[in-house]
Scaffold this motif. Structure first.
Motif, PDB file in Angstrom:
ATOM      1  N   ARG A  83       0.833  -1.210   0.000  1.00 50.03           N
ATOM      2  CA  ARG A  83       0.000   0.000   0.000  1.00 50.03           C
ATOM      3  C   ARG A  83       0.865   1.256   0.000  1.00 50.03           C
ATOM      4  NH1 ARG A  83      -4.866  -0.390   4.267  1.00 50.03           N
ATOM      5  NH2 ARG A  83      -5.113   1.729   3.456  1.00 50.03           N
ATOM      6  N   GLN A  84       1.949   1.252   0.738  1.00 49.53           N
ATOM      7  CA  GLN A  84       2.818   2.425   0.755  1.00 49.53           C
ATOM      8  C   GLN A  84       3.475   2.658  -0.603  1.00 49.53           C
ATOM      9  OE1 GLN A  84       1.706   4.173   3.315  1.00 49.53           O
ATOM     10  NE2 GLN A  84       3.749   4.690   4.011  1.00 49.53           N
ATOM     11  N   LEU A  85       3.823   1.571  -1.270  1.00 52.33           N
ATOM     12  CA  LEU A  85       4.385   1.697  -2.611  1.00 52.33           C
ATOM     13  C   LEU A  85       3.347   2.277  -3.575  1.00 52.33           C
ATOM     14  CD1 LEU A  85       6.775   1.217  -4.476  1.00 52.33           C
ATOM     15  CD2 LEU A  85       6.022  -1.155  -4.745  1.00 52.33           C
ATOM     16  N   CYS A  86       2.118   1.810  -3.468  1.00 53.82           N
ATOM     17  CA  CYS A  86       1.048   2.352  -4.310  1.00 53.82           C
ATOM     18  C   CYS A  86       0.715   3.791  -3.922  1.00 53.82           C
ATOM     19  CB  CYS A  86      -0.194   1.482  -4.203  1.00 53.82           C
ATOM     20  SG  CYS A  86      -0.021  -0.138  -4.977  1.00 53.82           S
ATOM     21  N   SER A  87       0.890   4.119  -2.649  1.00 55.36           N
ATOM     22  CA  SER A  87       0.680   5.504  -2.218  1.00 55.36           C
ATOM     23  C   SER A  87       1.701   6.422  -2.874  1.00 55.36           C
ATOM     24  CB  SER A  87       0.789   5.597  -0.687  1.00 55.36           C
ATOM     25  OG  SER A  87       0.690   6.934  -0.238  1.00 55.36           O
ATOM     26  N   ALA A  88       2.953   5.969  -2.945  1.00 61.74           N
ATOM     27  CA  ALA A  88       3.984   6.752  -3.635  1.00 61.74           C
ATOM     28  C   ALA A  88       3.640   6.896  -5.117  1.00 61.74           C
ATOM     29  CB  ALA A  88       5.348   6.077  -3.471  1.00 61.74           C
ATOM     30  N   LEU A  89       3.097   5.848  -5.705  1.00 62.69           N
ATOM     31  CA  LEU A  89       2.695   5.899  -7.105  1.00 62.69           C
ATOM     32  C   LEU A  89       1.579   6.920  -7.300  1.00 62.69           C
ATOM     33  CD1 LEU A  89       2.168   2.852  -9.381  1.00 62.69           C
ATOM     34  CD2 LEU A  89       0.359   4.533  -9.207  1.00 62.69           C
ATOM     35  N   TRP A  90       0.587   6.886  -6.416  1.00 63.32           N
ATOM     36  CA  TRP A  90      -0.540   7.812  -6.519  1.00 63.32           C
ATOM     37  C   TRP A  90      -0.078   9.262  -6.381  1.00 63.32           C
ATOM     38  CZ3 TRP A  90      -5.070   8.569  -8.365  1.00 63.32           C
ATOM     39  CH2 TRP A  90      -5.948   9.507  -7.823  1.00 63.32           C
ATOM     40  N   SER A  91       0.871   9.509  -5.485  1.00 62.33           N
ATOM     41  CA  SER A  91       1.373  10.872  -5.298  1.00 62.33           C
ATOM     42  C   SER A  91       1.990  11.422  -6.577  1.00 62.33           C
ATOM     43  CB  SER A  91       2.404  10.904  -4.166  1.00 62.33           C
ATOM     44  OG  SER A  91       1.812  10.570  -2.930  1.00 62.33           O
ATOM     45  N   SER A  92       2.632  10.539  -7.342  1.00 65.01           N
ATOM     46  CA  SER A  92       3.276  10.993  -8.576  1.00 65.01           C
ATOM     47  C   SER A  92       2.294  11.122  -9.735  1.00 65.01           C
ATOM     48  CB  SER A  92       4.400  10.033  -8.969  1.00 65.01           C
ATOM     49  OG  SER A  92       3.887   8.750  -9.279  1.00 65.01           O
ATOM     50  N   LEU A  93       1.145  10.435  -9.652  1.00 63.20           N
ATOM     51  CA  LEU A  93       0.202  10.426 -10.765  1.00 63.20           C
ATOM     52  C   LEU A  93      -0.971  11.379 -10.597  1.00 63.20           C
ATOM     53  CD1 LEU A  93      -0.202   6.625 -11.628  1.00 63.20           C
ATOM     54  CD2 LEU A  93       1.070   8.348 -12.906  1.00 63.20           C
ATOM     55  N   ARG A  94      -1.333  11.686  -9.366  1.00 60.27           N
ATOM     56  CA  ARG A  94      -2.586  12.394  -9.145  1.00 60.27           C
ATOM     57  C   ARG A  94      -2.608  13.755  -9.836  1.00 60.27           C
ATOM     58  NH1 ARG A  94      -2.929  12.762  -2.788  1.00 60.27           N
ATOM     59  NH2 ARG A  94      -5.022  13.481  -3.322  1.00 60.27           N
ATOM     60  N   GLY A  95      -1.437  14.390  -9.975  1.00 63.39           N
ATOM     61  CA  GLY A  95      -1.395  15.687 -10.641  1.00 63.39           C
ATOM     62  C   GLY A  95      -1.651  15.590 -12.130  1.00 63.39           C
ATOM     63  N   GLU A  96      -1.492  14.373 -12.697  1.00 61.85           N
ATOM     64  CA  GLU A  96      -1.685  14.193 -14.131  1.00 61.85           C
ATOM     65  C   GLU A  96      -3.120  13.807 -14.478  1.00 61.85           C
ATOM     66  OE1 GLU A  96       1.062  11.275 -15.436  1.00 61.85           O
ATOM     67  OE2 GLU A  96       2.785  12.169 -14.419  1.00 61.85           O
ATOM     68  N   ARG A  97      -3.924  13.586 -13.468  1.00 63.45           N
ATOM     69  CA  ARG A  97      -5.264  13.047 -13.711  1.00 63.45           C
ATOM     70  C   ARG A  97      -6.307  14.151 -13.700  1.00 63.45           C
ATOM     71  NH1 ARG A  97      -8.779  11.950  -9.803  1.00 63.45           N
ATOM     72  NH2 ARG A  97     -10.559  10.613 -10.243  1.00 63.45           N
ATOM     73  N   ASN A  98      -7.133  14.175 -14.710  1.00 61.73           N
ATOM     74  CA  ASN A  98      -8.263  15.085 -14.753  1.00 61.73           C
ATOM     75  C   ASN A  98      -9.454  14.466 -14.032  1.00 61.73           C
ATOM     76  OD1 ASN A  98      -6.873  16.979 -16.417  1.00 61.73           O
ATOM     77  ND2 ASN A  98      -7.315  15.673 -18.202  1.00 61.73           N
ATOM     78  N   ALA A  99     -10.378  15.306 -13.576  1.00 63.33           N
ATOM     79  CA  ALA A  99     -11.545  14.812 -12.849  1.00 63.33           C
ATOM     80  C   ALA A  99     -12.291  13.777 -13.685  1.00 63.33           C
ATOM     81  CB  ALA A  99     -12.464  15.973 -12.494  1.00 63.33           C
ATOM     82  N   GLY A 100     -12.573  12.631 -13.089  1.00 66.43           N
ATOM     83  CA  GLY A 100     -13.313  11.574 -13.764  1.00 66.43           C
ATOM     84  C   GLY A 100     -12.490  10.727 -14.709  1.00 66.43           C
ATOM     85  N   GLU A 101     -11.201  11.033 -14.849  1.00 68.08           N
ATOM     86  CA  GLU A 101     -10.356  10.291 -15.783  1.00 68.08           C
ATOM     87  C   GLU A 101      -9.742   9.074 -15.114  1.00 68.08           C
ATOM     88  OE1 GLU A 101      -6.376  11.024 -18.569  1.00 68.08           O
ATOM     89  OE2 GLU A 101      -6.980  12.472 -17.044  1.00 68.08           O
ATOM     90  N   LYS A 102      -9.704   7.970 -15.845  1.00 67.89           N
ATOM     91  CA  LYS A 102      -9.052   6.764 -15.354  1.00 67.89           C
ATOM     92  C   LYS A 102      -7.607   6.727 -15.847  1.00 67.89           C
ATOM     93  CE  LYS A 102     -12.462   4.505 -17.183  1.00 67.89           C
ATOM     94  NZ  LYS A 102     -13.357   3.453 -17.712  1.00 67.89           N
ATOM     95  N   LEU A 103      -6.718   6.238 -15.007  1.00 65.44           N
ATOM     96  CA  LEU A 103      -5.306   6.141 -15.359  1.00 65.44           C
ATOM     97  C   LEU A 103      -4.880   4.683 -15.355  1.00 65.44           C
ATOM     98  CD1 LEU A 103      -3.775   9.062 -13.252  1.00 65.44           C
ATOM     99  CD2 LEU A 103      -4.271   9.046 -15.695  1.00 65.44           C
ATOM    100  N   THR A 104      -4.052   4.304 -16.320  1.00 65.73           N
ATOM    101  CA  THR A 104      -3.510   2.951 -16.386  1.00 65.73           C
ATOM    102  C   THR A 104      -2.061   2.972 -15.891  1.00 65.73           C
ATOM    103  OG1 THR A 104      -4.918   2.356 -18.250  1.00 65.73           O
ATOM    104  CG2 THR A 104      -2.964   1.002 -17.881  1.00 65.73           C
ATOM    105  N   VAL A 105      -1.764   2.068 -14.962  1.00 60.23           N
ATOM    106  CA  VAL A 105      -0.428   1.973 -14.377  1.00 60.23           C
ATOM    107  C   VAL A 105       0.317   0.826 -15.036  1.00 60.23           C
ATOM    108  CG1 VAL A 105       0.900   1.610 -12.265  1.00 60.23           C
ATOM    109  CG2 VAL A 105      -1.263   2.874 -12.182  1.00 60.23           C
TER     110      VAL A 105
END
Length: 457
Positions: free
Chosen positions: A340-362
């Motif tokens: 979960r902490q590793l995924c939390s680090a991933l989310w921190s780096s991606l959340r700025g790239e995501r528009n509202a309602g947009e899905k992101l593929t990792v």
């Protein structure tokens, strides 16, 4: 998944005059069991594709809140988890609750068999392996027994507080499961009835509750879970040196009650098995010596780890390809907190790239970048600092250093049997064909970086 669709259909029918009847709607749904991956995927699809949010509330979570008198806090937590705009649900501040509980089916079934043996149990694992979540889930499977759940972290450091907490928890559980049972006057809940001998009063109350249950349950039995058991006994950590006042009387009382025939299973939950392995503490005979059947909780399996990562990700608009899931498992070895902490680090780096309602593929590039972000985050690295400083002996540290320095699994060396056995029991090291390696890729990286000063490219 079909239930989620029925909920959406019902909401649509209520607002069928609207051009988009689901958009912006929210539905609180009480469910019997935790949502499976199919239902989670369906909720995710509605949220991100149709703007419709389903908020599941399990009966188990309601029961827990009623028993602990935390209904307002639990409801606020539910809303925070499902209605926040872009929450980091992987972060440790969002604990794993029943609807976020993943796997451990084999462990649960094994422990249920052990509980039927009426033998005291010790459930042990290194920090944040999910012991408390596992125990809470296990307790929910015991519908035919009176269950007490006590966390020593929240109590005054004396046996009296523990005895009283156990009785209060049992009363709450009995009133929930057998609402027509009338609790008799008890010593530890009435200042007028107590004798001042807390062990004697506890024994008297347990017998009174047993007699009560005999008229309401065909086979009355008690299970007492005591979490943070390391705090009970004298230990090496500065804040645990003294242990709880009267800890030995507490252990002796629980042992004595069971030996006298009361159908009681005492389950100790903690990090170290010292309560079961040391004959003495501070020069006094340990009443818990060789009392417990030990069970070391393992990490999640690959399937269970994938399920956790994917299901939580669904609520955040994340989808993972197989290569990313493989890297997350290799680095965490299924340790739920590390994953979960590793995924939390991933989310921190991606959340700025995501528009509202947009899905992101990792994919693999994103998961690899998350590993680097994790290793650069002192807050996340502090977990390994703690394990190294407080959970490994000097001999164990030497074994871990040798394995971390190698690029492939290494054979056992003379004199390493005892520390290696402990490391294997706690799933810090794994065996591969009579050779051994560190289980957690993140821990190996930390040791190479922090201790050995072998820096990765």
């Amino acid at each position: 998944a079909s239930t989620v669709r029925r909920v959406a259909d019902a909401v649509s029918s209520l607002f069928k005059e609207d051009a988009d009847p689901l958009r912006g709607r929210k539905a609180l749904v009480v469910i019997g069991e935790s949502a499976d991956m199919a239902a989670s995927a369906q909720m995710y699809a509605y949220r991100w594709d149709a703007g419709f949010t389903v908020v599941p509330l399990t009966r188990a979570r309601i029961r827990t809140a009623l028993t602990a008198d935390t209904c307002h806090q639990e409801f606020d937590a539910v809303l925070s988890e499902y209605l926040a705009e872009s929450p980091d649900l992987y972060d440790h501040k969002f604990p794993v609750r029943d609807e976020h509980y993943f796997g451990r089916v084999r462990d649960t079934e094994t422990l249920l068999v052990y509980l039927n043996e009426n033998q005291p149990l010790g459930i042990f694992a290194i920090n944040k392996m999910g012991k408390t979540s596992f125990v809470n889930n296990l307790a929910e499977r015991l519908a035919d027994r009176a269950v007490a759940r006590v966390d020593l972290q929240n109590l005054s450091k004396n046996a009296q507080a523990v005895f009283a907490a156990v009785i209060r928890s049992l009363i709450n559980d009995i009133e929930t499961k057998w609402p027509d049972a009338e609790i008799p006057p008890l010593c530890l809940t009435s200042a007028l009835r107590g004798t001042g001998d807390w062990a004697q009063d506890f024994s008297s109350d347990m017998n009174a509750l047993y007699e009560l249950l005999r008229s309401h349950a065909p086979n009355p039995r008690f299970v007492i879970f005591v979490d943070e058991i390391d705090r009970l006994i004298p230990g090496e950590d500065v804040d645990l040196v003294a242990g709880f006042a009267g800890y030995n009387d507490l252990l002796a009382t629980l042992r004595g009650i069971q030996q006298l025939g009361l159908p009681l299973t005492f389950v100790a939950v903690g990090i170290s098995p010292n309560i079961n392995r040391k004959a003495q503490f501070a020069g006094l005979e340990n009443a818990g010596f060789n009392l417990f059947k030990e069970y070391f909780l393992p990490p999640l399996s690959r399937e269970e780890c994938d399920q956790m990562v994917i299901t939580i990700g669904h609520q955040m608009g994340l989808e993972f390809n197989p290569e990313a899931l493989t890297q997350i498992f290799v680095e965490s070895a299924g340790h739920p907190f590390l994953a979960r902490q590793l995924c939390s680090a991933l989310w921190s780096s991606l959340r700025g790239e995501r528009n509202a309602g947009e899905k992101l593929t990792v994919g693999l590039p994103e998961s690899a970048e998350a590993v680097n972000a994790y290793m650069d985050d002192d807050g996340k690295r502090s977990y390994h600092d703690q394990i190294w400083a407080t959970r490994l002996t000097a001999d164990e540290q030497q074994v871990v250093e040798r394995l971390a320095a190698a690029d492939e699994p290494r054979p056992l060396l003379r004199g390493e049997q005892k520390p290696l056995r402990s490391l294997l029991q706690r799933h810090i090291v794994i065996e591969k064909g009579q050779r051994y390696e560190i289980a957690f890729g993140l821990l190996r990286r930390w040791v190479r970086d922090e201790i050995l000063e072998i820096y990765e490219d």
